[in-house]
Design a protein around this motif. Structure first.
Motif, PDB file in Angstrom:
ATOM      1  N   GLU A 226       1.929  -3.403  -1.757  1.00  0.00           N
ATOM      2  CA  GLU A 226       3.019  -2.399  -2.069  1.00  0.00           C
ATOM      3  C   GLU A 226       2.203  -1.302  -1.831  1.00  0.00           C
ATOM      4  O   GLU A 226       2.237  -0.446  -1.234  1.00  0.00           O
ATOM      5  CB  GLU A 226       3.968  -2.390  -3.104  1.00  0.00           C
ATOM      6  CG  GLU A 226       4.963  -4.509  -2.748  1.00  0.00           C
ATOM      7  CD  GLU A 226       5.670  -3.947  -4.357  1.00  0.00           C
ATOM      8  OE1 GLU A 226       5.432  -3.339  -5.185  1.00  0.00           O
ATOM      9  OE2 GLU A 226       6.726  -4.882  -4.488  1.00  0.00           O
ATOM     10  N   ARG A 227       1.069  -0.627  -2.550  1.00  0.00           N
ATOM     11  CA  ARG A 227       0.119   0.446  -2.704  1.00  0.00           C
ATOM     12  C   ARG A 227      -0.900   0.344  -1.522  1.00  0.00           C
ATOM     13  O   ARG A 227      -0.352   1.424  -1.337  1.00  0.00           O
ATOM     14  CB  ARG A 227      -0.982  -0.150  -3.920  1.00  0.00           C
ATOM     15  CG  ARG A 227      -0.304   0.467  -5.353  1.00  0.00           C
ATOM     16  CD  ARG A 227      -1.673   0.597  -6.412  1.00  0.00           C
ATOM     17  NE  ARG A 227      -1.999  -0.552  -6.379  1.00  0.00           N
ATOM     18  CZ  ARG A 227      -2.371  -1.587  -6.631  1.00  0.00           C
ATOM     19  NH1 ARG A 227      -1.063  -1.641  -8.195  1.00  0.00           N
ATOM     20  NH2 ARG A 227      -3.583  -2.730  -6.998  1.00  0.00           N
TER      21      ARG A 227
ATOM     22  N   VAL B  66       1.834 -11.716  -8.860  1.00  0.00           N
ATOM     23  CA  VAL B  66       2.398 -10.269  -9.156  1.00  0.00           C
ATOM     24  C   VAL B  66       1.477  -9.229  -8.917  1.00  0.00           C
ATOM     25  O   VAL B  66       1.502  -7.836  -7.710  1.00  0.00           O
ATOM     26  CB  VAL B  66       2.872  -9.908 -10.343  1.00  0.00           C
ATOM     27  CG1 VAL B  66       2.747  -8.353 -10.889  1.00  0.00           C
ATOM     28  CG2 VAL B  66       3.588 -10.695 -10.963  1.00  0.00           C
ATOM     29  N   ALA B  67       0.161  -9.174  -8.989  1.00  0.00           N
ATOM     30  CA  ALA B  67      -1.424  -8.291  -9.184  1.00  0.00           C
ATOM     31  C   ALA B  67      -1.446  -8.023  -7.531  1.00  0.00           C
ATOM     32  O   ALA B  67      -1.422  -7.058  -6.819  1.00  0.00           O
ATOM     33  CB  ALA B  67      -2.224  -8.960  -9.355  1.00  0.00           C
TER      34      ALA B  67
ATOM     35  N   ARG C 158       1.053  -8.922  -5.124  1.00  0.00           N
ATOM     36  CA  ARG C 158       2.312  -7.938  -4.751  1.00  0.00           C
ATOM     37  C   ARG C 158       1.814  -6.729  -4.935  1.00  0.00           C
ATOM     38  O   ARG C 158       2.663  -5.478  -3.915  1.00  0.00           O
ATOM     39  CB  ARG C 158       3.236  -8.769  -5.003  1.00  0.00           C
ATOM     40  CG  ARG C 158       4.526  -8.025  -4.548  1.00  0.00           C
ATOM     41  CD  ARG C 158       6.179  -8.915  -4.484  1.00  0.00           C
ATOM     42  NE  ARG C 158       6.396  -9.438  -6.340  1.00  0.00           N
ATOM     43  CZ  ARG C 158       5.835 -10.148  -7.017  1.00  0.00           C
ATOM     44  NH1 ARG C 158       5.554 -11.564  -6.627  1.00  0.00           N
ATOM     45  NH2 ARG C 158       6.266 -10.336  -8.391  1.00  0.00           N
ATOM     46  N   GLU C 159       1.513  -6.544  -6.365  1.00  0.00           N
ATOM     47  CA  GLU C 159       1.755  -4.492  -6.069  1.00  0.00           C
ATOM     48  C   GLU C 159       0.446  -4.395  -5.691  1.00  0.00           C
ATOM     49  O   GLU C 159       0.328  -3.420  -4.985  1.00  0.00           O
ATOM     50  CB  GLU C 159       0.933  -4.635  -7.979  1.00  0.00           C
ATOM     51  CG  GLU C 159       1.946  -5.072  -8.360  1.00  0.00           C
ATOM     52  CD  GLU C 159       2.211  -5.227  -9.392  1.00  0.00           C
ATOM     53  OE1 GLU C 159       0.362  -4.386 -10.446  1.00  0.00           O
ATOM     54  OE2 GLU C 159       2.542  -4.815 -10.680  1.00  0.00           O
ATOM     55  N   SER C 160      -1.037  -4.660  -4.845  1.00  0.00           N
ATOM     56  CA  SER C 160      -1.749  -4.526  -4.657  1.00  0.00           C
ATOM     57  C   SER C 160      -1.343  -4.431  -3.386  1.00  0.00           C
ATOM     58  O   SER C 160      -1.549  -2.656  -2.128  1.00  0.00           O
ATOM     59  CB  SER C 160      -2.709  -5.364  -4.257  1.00  0.00           C
ATOM     60  OG  SER C 160      -3.697  -5.056  -3.751  1.00  0.00           O
TER      61      SER C 160
END
Length: 214
Positions: free
Chosen positions: A189-190, A182-183, A185-187
Motif C-alpha cells: 500500500e505504501r 499484514v506487513a 500488505r502495508e508495504s
C-alpha cells in the motif's frame, strides 16, 4: 492350577508366557506358550503338553501402533481428537502447549471451551461439513487458557470407527504468518501510494518489456 477332580480326564492350564522360537527356515517367531498338565479322575498326573500360538504378526502390529502413538504424541503440530459431542478424548503434547493447558485439563474440556464466546457453536457447523465433504483446512480464532486469542490453521478429518464418530484436528499457530501478511500488505500500500503520488510519469515493465503498471 489343578482343576477340581472328577471321573473324567482333566487339563490343568498354567499361566501362559511369551517365548521366541526359531522356525525351520531360520526365521524368528514370537509365540504364546500355554503349558498344561493332564490328570485322571483320581488326581494322578498323566503327562503334559503345551498350546503354542504364533503372535509374530500381532507383535509387529503392536510395535507399529506404539511407534505411531509416539510420533503422534511428539508431533510438532497440535493434535486434537473429539467425539460427536465435541469432548476431547485425546490431545498430544503440542496441543497442550498451544492452548496452555495440561493434558488432564484438556481432556476435561470440549471444543467450545477453546473457542471465543461468539464462536462457541462453530463445532456443529464444522462437523457437519467434514461429514459431508471430507477433510478440509480452514482458519479460525482460538482462545488459550489465559484468555489470549490467536489465529490457527486447522486441518479437520472425520472417522466413523465401529459406530463411534471421531473428529481429528491438526492445528498450528499462524500468528507470525498473519503478521507477515499484514506487513506485506502495508508495504504494498505504501509503495502504491508513493508510485501514484510522484509528480512525474512512471511505468513498470517486465524484462521483456511487457507493461505492468503506469
Amino acid at each position: 492350577t489343578q482343576s477340581p477332580l472328577s471321573d473324567f480326564h482333566l487339563w490343568a492350564f498354567s499361566v501362559a508366557y511369551e517365548l521366541e522360537l526359531t522356525a525351520k527356515d531360520g526365521s524368528r517367531i514370537t509365540t504364546i506358550e500355554s503349558p498344561c498338565g493332564i490328570f485322571n479322575g483320581e488326581g494322578q498326573f498323566l503327562g503334559s503338553f503345551a498350546i503354542v500360538t504364533d503372535v509374530t504378526q500381532r507383535r509387529k502390529d503392536e510395535e507399529v501402533l506404539r511407534l505411531t502413538q509416539f510420533l503422534l504424541d511428539h508431533a510438532g503440530e497440535g493434535a486434537f481428537w473429539a467425539d460427536s459431542d465435541g469432548g476431547f478424548f485425546y490431545v498430544n503434547e503440542a496441543a497442550c502447549a498451544l492452548m496452555g493447558y495440561t493434558r488432564e485439563e484438556m481432556l476435561s474440556l470440549r471444543v467450545k471451551d477453546v473457542l471465543p464466546a461468539e464462536s462457541a457453536d462453530h463445532f456443529q457447523e464444522l462437523s457437519r461439513r467434514v461429514r459431508e465433504q471430507g477433510p478440509f483446512t480452514f482458519e479460525a480464532i482460538y482462545q488459550r487458557k489465559n484468555g489470549e486469542r490467536f489465529p490457527a490453521e486447522i486441518t479437520l478429518n472425520y472417522l466413523d470407527y465401529q459406530g463411534r464418530e471421531c473428529y481429528c484436528a491438526f492445528a498450528r499457530d499462524i500468528t507470525e504468518r498473519k503478521q507477515v501478511e499484514v506487513a506485506l500488505r502495508e508495504s504494498e500500500e505504501r509503495y502504491h501510494s508513493l508510485f501514484e503520488g510522484v509528480p512525474a510519469g512512471l511505468y513498470r515493465t517486465t524484462p521483456a518489456g511487457r507493461m505492468l503498471d503506469a
